[in-house]
Design an enzyme around this catalytic site. Structure first.
Site, PDB file in Angstrom:
ATOM      1  N   GLU A   1      12.278 -17.386 -47.177  1.00 19.59           N
ATOM      2  CA  GLU A   1      13.011 -15.770 -47.039  1.00 19.59           C
ATOM      3  C   GLU A   1      14.490 -15.871 -46.900  1.00 19.59           C
ATOM      4  O   GLU A   1      14.438 -17.211 -45.801  1.00 19.59           O
ATOM      5  CB  GLU A   1      11.981 -15.545 -46.211  1.00 19.59           C
ATOM      6  N   GLY A   2      15.430 -15.158 -47.574  1.00 12.60           N
ATOM      7  CA  GLY A   2      16.314 -15.097 -46.701  1.00 12.60           C
ATOM      8  C   GLY A   2      17.852 -16.270 -47.645  1.00 12.60           C
ATOM      9  O   GLY A   2      18.431 -15.810 -47.078  1.00 12.60           O
TER      10      GLY A   2
END
Length: 154
Positions: free
Chosen positions: A111-112
């Site tokens: 994520e990210g």
């Protein structure tokens, strides 16, 4: 996650789906959403309320984005999808949102990981819109373009 762990995870989700009413998005969040997804749903809704764009990056955030859309379909107007995830459900979620990812770098970093790249793409687009001058504003003589267009070179 080994096979035993995966089977347990599938069983827990299946039991939750069968146990709770899944027609209401709040019921879904309350019963199987998880704190991380609930927090992101709130962030997406709050950002849209304040007319702020958000970047969706990865599977967990796109699941939260789908919940946010169920609560208020207009929230999607403020969403940008960064990179294409390898998760199986990602394409389904993208279709539900009606979005397309900006890029596919075949990253599997979590994520990210695509956000910094997406932020730069968005910043560049905004700068182009806000700073770039027209040919007239920049006092550029564009007459040469007529010859190029006429000769089909452009």
């Amino acid at each position: 996650l080994n096979d035993e762990g995966l089977n347990k995870k599938v069983s827990v989700v299946r039991d939750a789906v069968n146990m709770y009413c899944m027609s209401d998005p709040i019921d879904k969040l309350a019963n199987i959403g998880g704190f991380d997804i609930c927090a992101m749903v709130g962030a997406f809704l709050g950002a849209a309320l304040n007319r702020m764009p958000v970047v969706i990056d990865g599977f967990i955030s796109i699941v939260a984005a789908c919940y946010a859309k169920e609560l208020n379909p207009r929230v999607v107007d403020y969403m940008f999808a960064s990179h294409k995830s390898f998760e199986i459900g990602y394409a389904i979620a993208m279709d539900r949102l009606g979005l397309k990812p900006m890029f596919d770098l075949q990253m599997r970093l979590g994520e990210g990981s695509g956000c910094p790249i997406a932020f730069k793409i968005i910043e560049t687009a905004v700068a182009s819109m806000n700073i770039m001058k027209t040919l007239e504003e920049a006092a550029i003589d564009a007459d040469y373009l007529e010859e190029i267009r006429r000769d089909n070179l452009f």
